[in-house]
Design a protein around this motif. Structure first.
Motif, PDB file in Angstrom:
ATOM      1  N   THR A 157       0.814  -1.220   0.000  1.00  0.00           N
ATOM      2  CA  THR A 157       0.000   0.000   0.000  1.00  0.00           C
ATOM      3  C   THR A 157       0.846   1.267   0.000  1.00  0.00           C
ATOM      4  OG1 THR A 157      -1.802  -1.142   1.140  1.00  0.00           O
ATOM      5  CG2 THR A 157      -1.812   1.257   1.229  1.00  0.00           C
ATOM      6  N   GLU A 158       1.931   1.270   0.773  1.00  0.00           N
ATOM      7  CA  GLU A 158       2.734   2.490   0.887  1.00  0.00           C
ATOM      8  C   GLU A 158       3.419   2.868  -0.416  1.00  0.00           C
ATOM      9  OE1 GLU A 158       7.045   0.965   2.487  1.00  0.00           O
ATOM     10  OE2 GLU A 158       5.500   1.349   3.988  1.00  0.00           O
ATOM     11  N   LEU A 159       3.566   1.909  -1.340  1.00  0.00           N
ATOM     12  CA  LEU A 159       4.182   2.221  -2.627  1.00  0.00           C
ATOM     13  C   LEU A 159       3.241   2.984  -3.551  1.00  0.00           C
ATOM     14  CD1 LEU A 159       5.998  -1.145  -3.506  1.00  0.00           C
ATOM     15  CD2 LEU A 159       7.011   0.927  -2.535  1.00  0.00           C
ATOM     16  N   LEU A 160       1.945   2.937  -3.275  1.00  0.00           N
ATOM     17  CA  LEU A 160       0.968   3.465  -4.228  1.00  0.00           C
ATOM     18  C   LEU A 160       0.985   4.980  -4.329  1.00  0.00           C
ATOM     19  CD1 LEU A 160      -2.105   1.129  -3.678  1.00  0.00           C
ATOM     20  CD2 LEU A 160      -0.043   0.803  -5.037  1.00  0.00           C
ATOM     21  N   ALA A 161       1.659   5.646  -3.396  1.00  0.00           N
ATOM     22  CA  ALA A 161       1.787   7.099  -3.502  1.00  0.00           C
ATOM     23  C   ALA A 161       2.545   7.490  -4.763  1.00  0.00           C
ATOM     24  CB  ALA A 161       2.496   7.647  -2.268  1.00  0.00           C
ATOM     25  N   ALA A 162       3.291   6.542  -5.316  1.00  0.00           N
ATOM     26  CA  ALA A 162       4.059   6.817  -6.534  1.00  0.00           C
ATOM     27  C   ALA A 162       3.193   6.786  -7.777  1.00  0.00           C
ATOM     28  CB  ALA A 162       5.191   5.795  -6.671  1.00  0.00           C
ATOM     29  N   VAL A 163       1.980   6.269  -7.667  1.00  0.00           N
ATOM     30  CA  VAL A 163       1.096   6.107  -8.819  1.00  0.00           C
ATOM     31  C   VAL A 163       0.042   7.200  -8.804  1.00  0.00           C
ATOM     32  CG1 VAL A 163      -0.500   4.531  -9.986  1.00  0.00           C
ATOM     33  CG2 VAL A 163       1.478   3.621  -8.763  1.00  0.00           C
ATOM     34  N   GLY A 164      -0.309   7.706  -9.980  1.00  0.00           N
ATOM     35  CA  GLY A 164      -1.265   8.800 -10.083  1.00  0.00           C
ATOM     36  C   GLY A 164      -2.604   8.495  -9.445  1.00  0.00           C
ATOM     37  N   GLU A 165      -3.276   9.526  -8.970  1.00  0.00           N
ATOM     38  CA  GLU A 165      -4.571   9.369  -8.309  1.00  0.00           C
ATOM     39  C   GLU A 165      -5.657   8.899  -9.268  1.00  0.00           C
ATOM     40  OE1 GLU A 165      -5.303   9.611  -5.130  1.00  0.00           O
ATOM     41  OE2 GLU A 165      -3.230  10.074  -4.595  1.00  0.00           O
ATOM     42  N   ASP A 166      -5.436   9.043 -10.566  1.00  0.00           N
ATOM     43  CA  ASP A 166      -6.451   8.621 -11.539  1.00  0.00           C
ATOM     44  C   ASP A 166      -6.445   7.109 -11.763  1.00  0.00           C
ATOM     45  OD1 ASP A 166      -3.913   8.813 -12.655  1.00  0.00           O
ATOM     46  OD2 ASP A 166      -4.680   9.145 -14.674  1.00  0.00           O
ATOM     47  N   VAL A 167      -5.522   6.409 -11.134  1.00  0.00           N
ATOM     48  CA  VAL A 167      -5.454   4.953 -11.262  1.00  0.00           C
ATOM     49  C   VAL A 167      -6.303   4.316 -10.166  1.00  0.00           C
ATOM     50  CG1 VAL A 167      -3.946   2.928 -11.188  1.00  0.00           C
ATOM     51  CG2 VAL A 167      -3.163   5.026 -12.290  1.00  0.00           C
ATOM     52  N   GLY A 168      -7.278   3.497 -10.565  1.00  0.00           N
ATOM     53  CA  GLY A 168      -8.125   2.825  -9.596  1.00  0.00           C
ATOM     54  C   GLY A 168      -7.352   1.770  -8.818  1.00  0.00           C
ATOM     55  N   ARG A 169      -7.667   1.606  -7.537  1.00  0.00           N
ATOM     56  CA  ARG A 169      -6.988   0.637  -6.690  1.00  0.00           C
ATOM     57  C   ARG A 169      -7.955  -0.455  -6.254  1.00  0.00           C
ATOM     58  NH1 ARG A 169      -4.319   5.791  -7.037  1.00  0.00           N
ATOM     59  NH2 ARG A 169      -2.349   5.710  -5.918  1.00  0.00           N
ATOM     60  N   TYR A 170      -7.451  -1.692  -6.222  1.00  0.00           N
ATOM     61  CA  TYR A 170      -8.228  -2.825  -5.727  1.00  0.00           C
ATOM     62  C   TYR A 170      -7.315  -3.696  -4.888  1.00  0.00           C
ATOM     63  CZ  TYR A 170     -11.372  -1.256  -9.381  1.00  0.00           C
ATOM     64  OH  TYR A 170     -12.189  -0.484 -10.173  1.00  0.00           O
ATOM     65  N   LEU A 171      -7.792  -4.053  -3.707  1.00  0.00           N
ATOM     66  CA  LEU A 171      -6.988  -4.849  -2.786  1.00  0.00           C
ATOM     67  C   LEU A 171      -7.166  -6.331  -3.097  1.00  0.00           C
ATOM     68  CD1 LEU A 171      -5.134  -4.341  -0.332  1.00  0.00           C
ATOM     69  CD2 LEU A 171      -7.125  -4.698   1.122  1.00  0.00           C
ATOM     70  N   ALA A 172      -6.041  -7.012  -3.282  1.00  0.00           N
ATOM     71  CA  ALA A 172      -6.107  -8.417  -3.679  1.00  0.00           C
ATOM     72  C   ALA A 172      -6.120  -9.350  -2.480  1.00  0.00           C
ATOM     73  CB  ALA A 172      -4.918  -8.761  -4.577  1.00  0.00           C
ATOM     74  N   TRP A 173      -5.215  -9.146  -1.559  1.00  0.00           N
ATOM     75  CA  TRP A 173      -5.047 -10.080  -0.441  1.00  0.00           C
ATOM     76  C   TRP A 173      -5.052  -9.301   0.866  1.00  0.00           C
ATOM     77  CZ3 TRP A 173      -3.856 -15.356   0.546  1.00  0.00           C
ATOM     78  CH2 TRP A 173      -3.358 -15.622   1.814  1.00  0.00           C
ATOM     79  N   THR A 174      -5.792  -9.775   1.823  1.00  0.00           N
ATOM     80  CA  THR A 174      -5.742  -9.180   3.151  1.00  0.00           C
ATOM     81  C   THR A 174      -5.931 -10.265   4.193  1.00  0.00           C
ATOM     82  OG1 THR A 174      -6.751  -7.607   4.690  1.00  0.00           O
ATOM     83  CG2 THR A 174      -8.201  -8.596   3.026  1.00  0.00           C
ATOM     84  N   GLU A 175      -5.113 -10.215   5.212  1.00  0.00           N
ATOM     85  CA  GLU A 175      -5.259 -11.149   6.321  1.00  0.00           C
ATOM     86  C   GLU A 175      -5.964 -10.484   7.495  1.00  0.00           C
ATOM     87  OE1 GLU A 175      -1.624 -14.047   6.440  1.00  0.00           O
ATOM     88  OE2 GLU A 175      -0.870 -12.015   6.110  1.00  0.00           O
ATOM     89  N   GLN A 176      -6.439  -9.278   7.280  1.00  0.00           N
ATOM     90  CA  GLN A 176      -7.090  -8.534   8.351  1.00  0.00           C
ATOM     91  C   GLN A 176      -8.555  -8.312   7.993  1.00  0.00           C
ATOM     92  OE1 GLN A 176      -4.911  -4.916   8.755  1.00  0.00           O
ATOM     93  NE2 GLN A 176      -2.933  -5.922   9.034  1.00  0.00           N
ATOM     94  N   GLY A 177      -9.393  -8.253   9.014  1.00  0.00           N
ATOM     95  CA  GLY A 177     -10.800  -7.937   8.786  1.00  0.00           C
ATOM     96  C   GLY A 177     -11.020  -6.435   8.845  1.00  0.00           C
ATOM     97  N   GLY A 178     -12.283  -6.019   8.847  1.00  0.00           N
ATOM     98  CA  GLY A 178     -12.605  -4.607   9.002  1.00  0.00           C
ATOM     99  C   GLY A 178     -12.646  -3.844   7.703  1.00  0.00           C
ATOM    100  N   GLU A 179     -12.639  -2.522   7.839  1.00  0.00           N
ATOM    101  CA  GLU A 179     -12.770  -1.644   6.684  1.00  0.00           C
ATOM    102  C   GLU A 179     -11.432  -1.472   5.976  1.00  0.00           C
ATOM    103  OE1 GLU A 179     -15.594  -0.334   5.564  1.00  0.00           O
ATOM    104  OE2 GLU A 179     -16.701  -1.372   7.152  1.00  0.00           O
ATOM    105  N   HIS A 180     -11.513  -1.276   4.671  1.00  0.00           N
ATOM    106  CA  HIS A 180     -10.319  -1.035   3.876  1.00  0.00           C
ATOM    107  C   HIS A 180     -10.531   0.223   3.046  1.00  0.00           C
ATOM    108  CE1 HIS A 180      -8.725  -4.953   4.938  1.00  0.00           C
ATOM    109  NE2 HIS A 180      -9.904  -5.472   4.659  1.00  0.00           N
TER     110      HIS A 180
END
Length: 541
Positions: A157-180
């Motif tokens: 996630t912390e690397l995504l600051a390098a990518v433009g805001e116009d690029v949509g993000r989708y989380l593939a893998w998470t071992e944590q519950g709750g909001e993302h």
């Protein structure tokens, strides 16, 4: 205007096609005598591409067959097919479709596989990002490839600051519950239905990235290819339908991707883990009775370096194939692996650009350790000198050029490799021995000219790692006022070993020509490598 093929060229093409079909039939990839199933398979591959098409066929053939085993357990071909339908539908509702560029920055797990399948069903182009990227590389590649959506693991996630805001993000893998902060692929899948999606006008294909050892990785597109080209792997590597493959090489790398797609086409189960661990790999091979193990050489090194008691703890007797590619396999490492696992080592030589060039079978390796073997059906390797003249004599070193139906058509930025007589430059230099076996002597841009003599680092490196007290070695050329360049060796010692520079130099002098002796020797804790194990020589000074 392109000249019409000659009679001899047509005859060669027909012969190769017949041989390719024979190879595929022997592997179980061609479903004879079920002509209807064969036609259906070709139809699905043409509609959705080799990966999504093969998965659908495997799901139809046996809905209960396990396609993939990861940390979350087994998942069937049918479940993968259905979930990728739902993801493709959800992405289409969000404006992604044919021609869209989607990037994936993921470890190896089912969510990456589902994303790959969904992209194929949409007709989108999928860029497989290297999980070892830093922010500048990620930003450069995303901008150059015009990425519109990025699928990523939470750890990146912390690397995504390098990518433009116009690029949509989708989380593939998470071992944590709750909001993302962004939707997960699982949330997208359950938001819609898993009915089959309409076929795109043409499959989107993949973009593989070069290793980037000398700069920002270049993009090498892999559009839809003929199913016959799978014979290039199967001709000299005896993979068979319905077996089980342990995939250690990452999916973003050509080695891992090609063998993953081929395993699915064969209806074979693939076992994978998010991160490579040598003992976990042995445990997985033993538990699932894997018949094939796909690695890059540094992974094999870590396995055979395990304590003998650990190696003996796991039953790997089902292994018929250890498939290696991605970097040079030293004679010492190949021989050690053969002593541990038996004659199962298959050493493939190729590159991101040319795909398959040659394969060394266990028989080839027994005859000539260090060889990369011979070309399989549909491939051709020719050596040329600097003037472009073909080299036919054995033992004469020349530039390696490759012809293959899987070769790429140029980088995404418009550049290409050198082409002679329709064959693509691999960037390596090599020679054939008197039996026609190919040996790679090094990269053409790594040759060291010292005092007017040409030296390829791999010869010195292979000699050094034959010592029991040396774990790894790399040799480079550094500037020298008297000789133009001098050799410098970087050596990683085995645990508990003691060695000095004079002993290293004396050892090389006793075995190689004087001009191949390193003037300098530096001892390191480890060599700098990228995520697929290639040495980053530009980090060595």
């Amino acid at each position: 205007m392109r000249n019409a093929p000659s009679v001899s060229e047509l005859a060669t093409k027909v012969t190769e096609t017949v041989r390719s079909i024979g190879v595929m039939w022997q592997a179980g990839l061609v479903p004879f005598p079920r002509l209807d199933e064969g036609l259906r398979s070709l139809y699905m591959v043409r509609r959705f591409g080799p990966f999504a098409g093969a998965t659908h066929i495997a799901a139809r053939r046996d809905p209960s067959a396990v396609g993939l085993v990861d940390e979350l357990g087994p998942i069937t071909f049918k479940q993968l097919d259905q979930r990728s339908n739902a993801l493709a539908r959800a992405w289409a509702q969000r404006g992604l479709g044919p021609g869209t560029v989607i990037a994936a920055l993921c470890r190896d797990h089912r969510w990456l596989v589902i994303a790959m399948l969904a992209a194929g069903k949409l007709g989108a182009r999928l860029v497989l990002m290297n999980t070892g990227f830093a922010k500048p590389q990620l930003a450069d590649v995303a901008a150059r490839e015009q990425v519109r959506a990025l699928v990523h693991d939470e750890e990146f996630t912390e690397l995504l600051a390098a990518v433009g805001e116009d690029v949509g993000r989708y989380l593939a893998w998470t071992e944590q519950g709750g909001e993302h902060p962004v939707p997960t692929l699982d949330e997208l899948i359950v938001s819609t239905d898993d009915r089959p999606v309409p076929a795109p006008a043409k499959p989107g294909g993949f973009v593989l990235l070069t290793s980037g050892t000398t700069g920002t990785p270049k993009g090498a597109p892999r559009p839809q290819t003929s199913p016959l080209h799978s014979a290039q792997f199967l001709d000299r590597i005896p993979l068979r339908a319905g077996e089980c493959t342990y995939l250690g090489a990452p999916l973003f790398h050509g080695t891992g991707l090609s063998q993953f797609i081929l395993s699915f086409a064969l209806g074979s189960t693939v076992v994978m883990r998010r991160k490579f661990d040598p003992e976990e790999t042995l445990r997985g091979v033993a538990e699932h009775r894997c018949t094939a193990l796909v690695l890059v050489p540094t992974m094999l090194q870590r396995i055979v370096d395990l304590d003998p008691e650990v190696l003996a703890r796991y039953d790997t007797s089902a292994l018929r194939i250890i498939f290696l590619a991605g970097s040079a396999l030293s004679p010492d490492l190949g021989n050690r692996a053969t002593r541990v696992f038996g004659e199962v080592v298959h050493n493939l030589y190729g590159s991101t650009e040319v795909a398959v060039a040659t394969v060394a079978t266990p028989e080839d390796w027994r005859k000539a350790p260090g060889t990369v073997g011979r070309s399989p059906v549909g491939c051709k390797v020719v050596l040329y000198d600097e003037a472009g003249n073909r080299i036919t004599e054995p033992e004469v070193v020349g530039r390696v050029f490759v012809g293959s139906g899987l070769s790429f058509g140029g980088y995404t930025d418009g550049r290409n490799k050198e082409i002679i007589d329709g064959l693509l430059a691999s960037g390596d230099v090599g020679h054939f021995d008197s039996d026609g076996l190919l040996f790679i002597d090094g990269r053409d841009d790594e040759m060291i000219v010292s005092g007017g003599e040409n030296v390829f680092p791999i010869e010195v490196e292979n000699l050094l790692v034959e010592r029991e007290d040396v774990l790894e070695a790399a040799v480079i050329g550094v500037a020298d006022e008297e000789f133009g360049q001098r050799l410098k060796a970087f050596v990683v010692l085995a645990d508990g070993a003691v060695l000095d520079a004079d002993t290293v130099r004396d050892y090389v002098k006793a075995n190689l020509a004087r001009y191949k002796v390193p003037r300098e020797v530096e001892f390191l804790e480890e060599l700098p490598r990228n995520a697929t194990g290639k040495v980053l020589r530009n980090k060595l000074t």
